[in-house]
Design an enzyme around this catalytic site. Sequence first.
Site, PDB file in Angstrom:
ATOM      1  N   CYS A 145     -11.206  67.607  48.384  1.00  0.00           N
ATOM      2  CA  CYS A 145     -11.465  68.288  47.213  1.00  0.00           C
ATOM      3  C   CYS A 145     -10.943  69.829  47.472  1.00  0.00           C
ATOM      4  O   CYS A 145     -11.003  70.330  48.261  1.00  0.00           O
ATOM      5  CB  CYS A 145     -13.005  68.588  47.006  1.00  0.00           C
ATOM      6  SG  CYS A 145     -13.960  67.000  46.784  1.00  0.00           S
ATOM      7  N   ARG A 171      -5.469  67.876  48.358  1.00  0.00           N
ATOM      8  CA  ARG A 171      -7.003  67.504  49.038  1.00  0.00           C
ATOM      9  C   ARG A 171      -7.687  66.598  48.345  1.00  0.00           C
ATOM     10  O   ARG A 171      -8.699  66.325  48.650  1.00  0.00           O
ATOM     11  CB  ARG A 171      -7.625  68.869  48.900  1.00  0.00           C
ATOM     12  CG  ARG A 171      -6.802  69.956  49.442  1.00  0.00           C
ATOM     13  CD  ARG A 171      -7.637  71.341  49.209  1.00  0.00           C
ATOM     14  NE  ARG A 171      -8.701  71.483  50.084  1.00  0.00           N
ATOM     15  CZ  ARG A 171      -8.807  72.051  51.428  1.00  0.00           C
ATOM     16  NH1 ARG A 171      -7.757  72.158  51.979  1.00  0.00           N
ATOM     17  NH2 ARG A 171      -9.943  71.942  51.811  1.00  0.00           N
ATOM     18  N   TRP A 226     -11.981  64.374  45.447  1.00  0.00           N
ATOM     19  CA  TRP A 226     -12.141  63.270  46.565  1.00  0.00           C
ATOM     20  C   TRP A 226     -13.254  62.890  46.603  1.00  0.00           C
ATOM     21  O   TRP A 226     -14.092  63.401  47.161  1.00  0.00           O
ATOM     22  CB  TRP A 226     -11.165  63.505  47.769  1.00  0.00           C
ATOM     23  CG  TRP A 226     -10.896  62.381  48.588  1.00  0.00           C
ATOM     24  CD1 TRP A 226      -9.856  61.605  48.398  1.00  0.00           C
ATOM     25  CD2 TRP A 226     -12.022  61.568  49.627  1.00  0.00           C
ATOM     26  NE1 TRP A 226      -9.844  60.587  49.520  1.00  0.00           N
ATOM     27  CE2 TRP A 226     -11.121  60.725  50.018  1.00  0.00           C
ATOM     28  CE3 TRP A 226     -13.146  61.881  50.050  1.00  0.00           C
ATOM     29  CZ2 TRP A 226     -11.495  59.825  51.082  1.00  0.00           C
ATOM     30  CZ3 TRP A 226     -13.691  60.992  51.115  1.00  0.00           C
ATOM     31  CH2 TRP A 226     -12.721  59.997  51.573  1.00  0.00           C
ATOM     32  N   ASN A 256     -16.990  71.535  47.458  1.00  0.00           N
ATOM     33  CA  ASN A 256     -16.282  70.696  48.608  1.00  0.00           C
ATOM     34  C   ASN A 256     -17.114  70.517  49.588  1.00  0.00           C
ATOM     35  O   ASN A 256     -17.687  71.569  50.126  1.00  0.00           O
ATOM     36  CB  ASN A 256     -14.968  71.497  48.737  1.00  0.00           C
ATOM     37  CG  ASN A 256     -14.276  70.690  49.892  1.00  0.00           C
ATOM     38  OD1 ASN A 256     -14.540  69.675  50.311  1.00  0.00           O
ATOM     39  ND2 ASN A 256     -13.636  71.631  50.818  1.00  0.00           N
ATOM     40  N   GLY A 257     -17.594  69.344  50.135  1.00  0.00           N
ATOM     41  CA  GLY A 257     -18.225  69.023  51.205  1.00  0.00           C
ATOM     42  C   GLY A 257     -19.336  68.070  50.845  1.00  0.00           C
ATOM     43  O   GLY A 257     -19.189  67.410  49.666  1.00  0.00           O
ATOM     44  N   GLU A 299       1.216  54.858  65.020  1.00  0.00           N
ATOM     45  CA  GLU A 299       1.592  55.372  63.909  1.00  0.00           C
ATOM     46  C   GLU A 299       2.662  55.079  62.822  1.00  0.00           C
ATOM     47  O   GLU A 299       2.469  55.044  61.677  1.00  0.00           O
ATOM     48  CB  GLU A 299       2.487  56.828  64.397  1.00  0.00           C
ATOM     49  CG  GLU A 299       2.911  57.786  63.613  1.00  0.00           C
ATOM     50  CD  GLU A 299       1.890  58.476  62.383  1.00  0.00           C
ATOM     51  OE1 GLU A 299       0.595  58.312  62.887  1.00  0.00           O
ATOM     52  OE2 GLU A 299       2.160  59.171  61.836  1.00  0.00           O
ATOM     53  N   LYS A 343       1.447  54.630  58.956  1.00  0.00           N
ATOM     54  CA  LYS A 343       2.356  55.471  57.965  1.00  0.00           C
ATOM     55  C   LYS A 343       2.624  54.301  56.893  1.00  0.00           C
ATOM     56  O   LYS A 343       2.535  54.556  55.582  1.00  0.00           O
ATOM     57  CB  LYS A 343       3.605  55.707  58.603  1.00  0.00           C
ATOM     58  CG  LYS A 343       4.328  56.824  57.987  1.00  0.00           C
ATOM     59  CD  LYS A 343       3.847  58.279  57.951  1.00  0.00           C
ATOM     60  CE  LYS A 343       2.233  58.383  58.575  1.00  0.00           C
ATOM     61  NZ  LYS A 343       1.574  59.609  58.773  1.00  0.00           N
ATOM     62  N   GLU A 366      -0.755  53.342  54.734  1.00  0.00           N
ATOM     63  CA  GLU A 366      -1.211  54.429  53.890  1.00  0.00           C
ATOM     64  C   GLU A 366      -0.467  54.505  52.683  1.00  0.00           C
ATOM     65  O   GLU A 366      -0.906  54.777  51.537  1.00  0.00           O
ATOM     66  CB  GLU A 366      -1.420  55.558  54.771  1.00  0.00           C
ATOM     67  CG  GLU A 366      -0.288  56.408  55.277  1.00  0.00           C
ATOM     68  CD  GLU A 366      -0.858  57.592  56.138  1.00  0.00           C
ATOM     69  OE1 GLU A 366      -1.862  58.196  55.569  1.00  0.00           O
ATOM     70  OE2 GLU A 366       0.036  57.937  57.006  1.00  0.00           O
ATOM     71  N   HIS A 371      -3.973  37.412  72.303  1.00  0.00           N
ATOM     72  CA  HIS A 371      -5.578  37.361  72.447  1.00  0.00           C
ATOM     73  C   HIS A 371      -6.070  37.264  70.901  1.00  0.00           C
ATOM     74  O   HIS A 371      -7.136  38.082  70.908  1.00  0.00           O
ATOM     75  CB  HIS A 371      -6.050  38.237  73.237  1.00  0.00           C
ATOM     76  CG  HIS A 371      -5.468  38.296  74.792  1.00  0.00           C
ATOM     77  ND1 HIS A 371      -5.965  37.475  75.726  1.00  0.00           N
ATOM     78  CD2 HIS A 371      -4.571  39.258  75.305  1.00  0.00           C
ATOM     79  CE1 HIS A 371      -5.133  37.515  76.646  1.00  0.00           C
ATOM     80  NE2 HIS A 371      -4.565  38.783  76.702  1.00  0.00           N
ATOM     81  N   LYS A 416      -5.470  64.887  52.301  1.00  0.00           N
ATOM     82  CA  LYS A 416      -4.846  65.316  53.647  1.00  0.00           C
ATOM     83  C   LYS A 416      -5.792  66.199  54.377  1.00  0.00           C
ATOM     84  O   LYS A 416      -5.589  65.878  55.460  1.00  0.00           O
ATOM     85  CB  LYS A 416      -3.687  66.386  53.085  1.00  0.00           C
ATOM     86  CG  LYS A 416      -2.962  66.709  54.081  1.00  0.00           C
ATOM     87  CD  LYS A 416      -1.419  66.972  53.508  1.00  0.00           C
ATOM     88  CE  LYS A 416      -0.498  67.480  54.941  1.00  0.00           C
ATOM     89  NZ  LYS A 416      -0.167  65.859  55.323  1.00  0.00           N
TER      90      LYS A 416
HETATM   91  C1  G6P Z   1      -6.021  62.776  56.896  1.00  0.00           C
HETATM   92  C2  G6P Z   1      -4.479  62.682  56.642  1.00  0.00           C
HETATM   93  C3  G6P Z   1      -3.780  62.248  58.024  1.00  0.00           C
HETATM   94  C4  G6P Z   1      -4.060  63.095  59.193  1.00  0.00           C
HETATM   95  C5  G6P Z   1      -5.647  63.090  59.449  1.00  0.00           C
HETATM   96  C6  G6P Z   1      -6.060  64.176  60.525  1.00  0.00           C
HETATM   97  O1  G6P Z   1      -6.256  61.497  57.173  1.00  0.00           O
HETATM   98  O2  G6P Z   1      -4.149  61.766  55.814  1.00  0.00           O
HETATM   99  O3  G6P Z   1      -2.476  62.438  57.839  1.00  0.00           O
HETATM  100  O4  G6P Z   1      -3.460  62.891  60.494  1.00  0.00           O
HETATM  101  O5  G6P Z   1      -6.388  63.232  58.379  1.00  0.00           O
HETATM  102  O6  G6P Z   1      -6.120  65.352  59.955  1.00  0.00           O
HETATM  103  P1  G6P Z   1      -5.572  66.677  60.476  1.00  0.00           P
HETATM  104  O7  G6P Z   1      -5.509  67.646  59.752  1.00  0.00           O
HETATM  105  O8  G6P Z   1      -6.803  66.789  61.537  1.00  0.00           O
HETATM  106  O9  G6P Z   1      -4.371  66.396  61.293  1.00  0.00           O
END
Ligand code: G6P
Length: 594
Positions: free
Chosen positions: A2, A27, A73, A97-98, A471, A475, A478, A494, A589
């Site tokens: 948010c 956000r 969000w 926000n929160g 990772e 990627k 997502e 397994h 994000k």
């Molecule tokens: C969200 C973002 C990711 C990020 C994660 C942790 O899920 O979409 O890209 O890795 O948060 O965020 P930070 O700001 O703590 O790296």
Amino acid sequence: MCGIIGYVGKKNSLHVLINGLKRLEYRGYDSAGVAFINKNNIEIIKEKGKVAELEKKIDFTKESNIGISHTRWATHGAANEINAHPHSCEKITLVHNGIIENYEILKKELKQKGYTFYSETDSEVVAVLLNDLYKENDIIESIIKMKKILKGSYALAILCSDYPNQIYTIRKDSPLIIAKDSEGSYVASDVPAFLEYTNKYSILAEEEIAILTKDNIEVINNKKEKITKETITFEGDINSSQKDGYDHFMLKEIFEEKDVIKRIMKDYNTFDKLIEKMKFLDKYKKFDIIACGSAYHVGVVAKYLIEEFANIPVNAEIASEYRYKNNFLDKESLAIFISQSGETADSIASLRKVKAEGIDTLGIVNVVGSSIARESDNVIYTKAGPEIAVATTKAFVAQLTIVTLMSLYLGYKNKNIKKDKVTEILKELDIIENNIDKLLKYDYKEIAKLLYKHEKIFFIGRGYDYAIALEGSLKLKEISYIHSEAYAAGELKHGTISLIEENTPVICLLTDENIIDKTISNIKEVKARGAYTIGVSNEEHEFLNNNIIIPKTKRIITPLLEVIPLQLISYEVAKLRDCDIDKPRNLAKSVTVE
Ligand code: G6P
């Protein structure tokens, strides 16, 4: 999670708010709204979807010099217009926000008092509660009382119809900053919201209340005593929030990775600099690395590198789990928090938990002055610059560069890597852009064409190859919405190998020469079951259906190179599937709720 921007000043607030919201969309972007004061009336406009949808509903010819706004969000209640912010009750209108943890009980009490609720949100409860308290007729006093009642996390920007020239703001466990220029006063979740007007800002502390008017921002504490705030200058520039001719921020940010590594290496490119910067690590005999999402994957790479090169035990832990379990740290342990935003709720909570136990903490953080940066005993900034695409790329690479340098230092300190080897590796890191350029030139579209119609894709590897596979898989899923899983190559058999069918794509990471033979055996197992195998390795392997070649470099540096093709493959696959690459569905994000 948010985004909030509020403005009061000489400019048309609607322009400031909509421009600001667009810069805060990373956000959250499932709905958006504004509340502005026009001729002493508070008007609210909300819309489902992205800020561009809200913008279409706004009449910018309306005069207004004060307003608050929000991009959401969803946490409580579906993403629709009713649940979108601002929320209001009689004289109070606010954005939040929160998460308000005691909202259900408050809602019940307020309903008994005769209030009606229209949305499913926890945020509307705050508007109703403040309105109820405000009946006592001192808005500041009412806000102070409300802070004592609310449980959970909040950043709030509030309008009160009795004071049409003021915005009130408070926060707890959610970020909020304030800024002032000759044209007015701003409150926002993050700097890009007002960066086109000013790069000077202050961070609102948890016990403070800011009162914004067009000429002034007054900050007071809960005892109504005035507080003088420190001004911070934001180092990045507004252009870092532009696409610069790239189709997407994600692509632009991948292409910035070599510059990010270069920027970091300026501080570490000689043996002496490395020693100077990292010697604070000497007293630690054990590390816990705590993070979320991609930052957690950096922790997993760090575990492999530090354990191998320095022979020191490392736990890589997911913050949302870590905060509720026992840790086994002592005075010789360091808890390391990796975070791009520095505002991830679970990481902050874990940091506070270990700090309360007297454990030393280090933040590896991108956003200067963020909560994790401020609250950690020590901080290393990753200097990646603002990252706009929700899926992290350059911030990931920056974090990985820092942990690679840490591993190198610890390897030297523990006599596993000699001084001349350290110098050699630093030199190689310093000119890594040559190798990155080779990787950027590769035609990933061709690989993407092989993948984009599949419903499931696997990534396998061993050791740090496995950590990078995690990772790569994250990627891909997502941004392209293809179901993907990363497996330690030896573990697939397994259970999960049952999902391998004729032509199932398996991306095989096999750069780790110490264990390559074992990985090859595992790849043969999936091949025997019909998998279409794409290798990511230092050499061509005939038994694979396809090969992406990573330039040969020092082992400790390889993860940094290896992740780049995986980022670009995800990008191209998502493009072929016509996905909203920079703003994938359901994501945000900065995850400021637990
Ligand atoms: C969200 C973002 C990711 C990020 C994660 C942790 O899920 O979409 O890209 O890795 O948060 O965020 P930070 O700001 O703590 O790296």
